[in-house]
Scaffold this active site. Structure first.
Site, short mmCIF file in Angstrom:
data_model
loop_
_atom_site.label_atom_id
_atom_site.label_comp_id
_atom_site.label_asym_id
_atom_site.label_seq_id
_atom_site.Cartn_x
_atom_site.Cartn_y
_atom_site.Cartn_z
N GLU A 72 70.79 -1.72 17.76
CA GLU A 72 72.00 -2.51 17.54
C GLU A 72 73.13 -2.21 18.53
OE1 GLU A 72 69.84 -2.99 13.60
OE2 GLU A 72 69.98 -1.53 15.23
N GLU A 127 65.89 -2.83 8.33
CA GLU A 127 66.72 -2.97 7.13
C GLU A 127 65.91 -3.56 5.98
OE1 GLU A 127 69.82 -1.86 6.79
OE2 GLU A 127 71.13 -2.58 8.39
#
Length: 259
Positions: free
Chosen positions: A134, A114
């Site tokens: 994730e 990210e």
């Protein structure tokens, strides 16, 4: 060094290096690092002499992702607060008005991705690896930036499986813009930075603004955005001097070619 000491800001001339500095924790993203990233880019924004930033990391790992140890003993409200802090950090990097290069040299996981995707583009070593685990970790993340970079289907496959992707594949699918041998990474980033810094700063800032704003709208609106930027450039910059400099450099290159 920033307030919490998890991010180091190094400024040399017109370039700033934002360095993830938790190598003992594999540069895992924790709340202090989120705060330090916001602080570092706020300091960059406040310094009008900085025209380019490079985001890199200490140690062999770019970032091992979110520091899951932080969640021990925490309640749901704390976890949501922590996730919002991460999004503020990503948004602050992405909103930086000057070009920002991510220099990735080793493993990049989850939140590390990210951070890197919030930069304008990624230059990576062939030794780098990329993983977005994730769902495998029982959480949700990277669902928005990743799909916008690599496409919906690829983002789903990478997130669903949490598999490790090598640098060559990351380059092939567009996550990495330039790929270099490990020993050439620093030089490649330095040369790219120097090339960017040769252009007039306002032209670079307006180019970034036009691309970012235009990517979120239709073509006609995007052209209006670019025309507005051109109008600002003509009124605020020495565009005639830039044109003369360009013509001079072209003439010099032509003469050298003939010689």
């Amino acid at each position: 060094m920033t307030q919490n000491g998890t991010v180091r800001l190094e400024v040399k001339g017109r370039r700033a290096d934002v360095v993830l500095a938790r190598p003992d924790a594999r540069n895992a993203l924790n709340l202090p690092m989120c705060e330090d990233l916001v602080e570092a880019f706020a300091l960059i924004a406040a310094n009008s002499e900085i025209d380019l930033a490079v985001l890199r990391a200490e140690g062999p790992v770019f970032s091992a992702g979110a520091d899951m140890k932080e969640r021990n003993g925490r309640d749901e409200a704390w976890v949501m607060m922590r996730r919002r802090a991460a999004f503020r950090a990503y948004e602050t990097v992405g909103a930086c008005s000057i070009p920002v290069i991510a220099q990735v040299h080793g493993p990049l996981v989850g939140s590390g991705g990210e951070i890197a995707m919030s930069c304008d583009f990624i230059i990576a070593s062939t030794a780098a690896t990329f993983r977005f685990p994730e769902p495998q970790w029982g959480t949700v993340g990277a669902t928005q930036r990743l799909q916008r970079v690599v496409g919906v289907a690829r983002a789903k496959e990478l997130l669903y499986t949490g598999r490790v992707m090598d640098a060559e594949e990351a380059h092939r699918i567009g996550l990495v813009t330039r790929l270099t041998a490990p020993e050439a990474l620093v030089q490649t980033v330095d040369e790219t930075a120097d090339c960017i810094l040769k252009a007039p700063p306002l032209a670079q800032k307006l180019t970034k603004q036009c691309i970012d704003q235009g990517s979120r709208t239709d073509l006609a609106s995007g052209i209006a955005i670019e025309l507005s930027a051109i109008d600002r450039l003509l009124s605020e910059s020495d565009w005639r001097g830039s044109l003369q400099q360009f013509n001079t450099s072209v003439g010099t290159a032509a003469r050298k070619k003939k010689a």
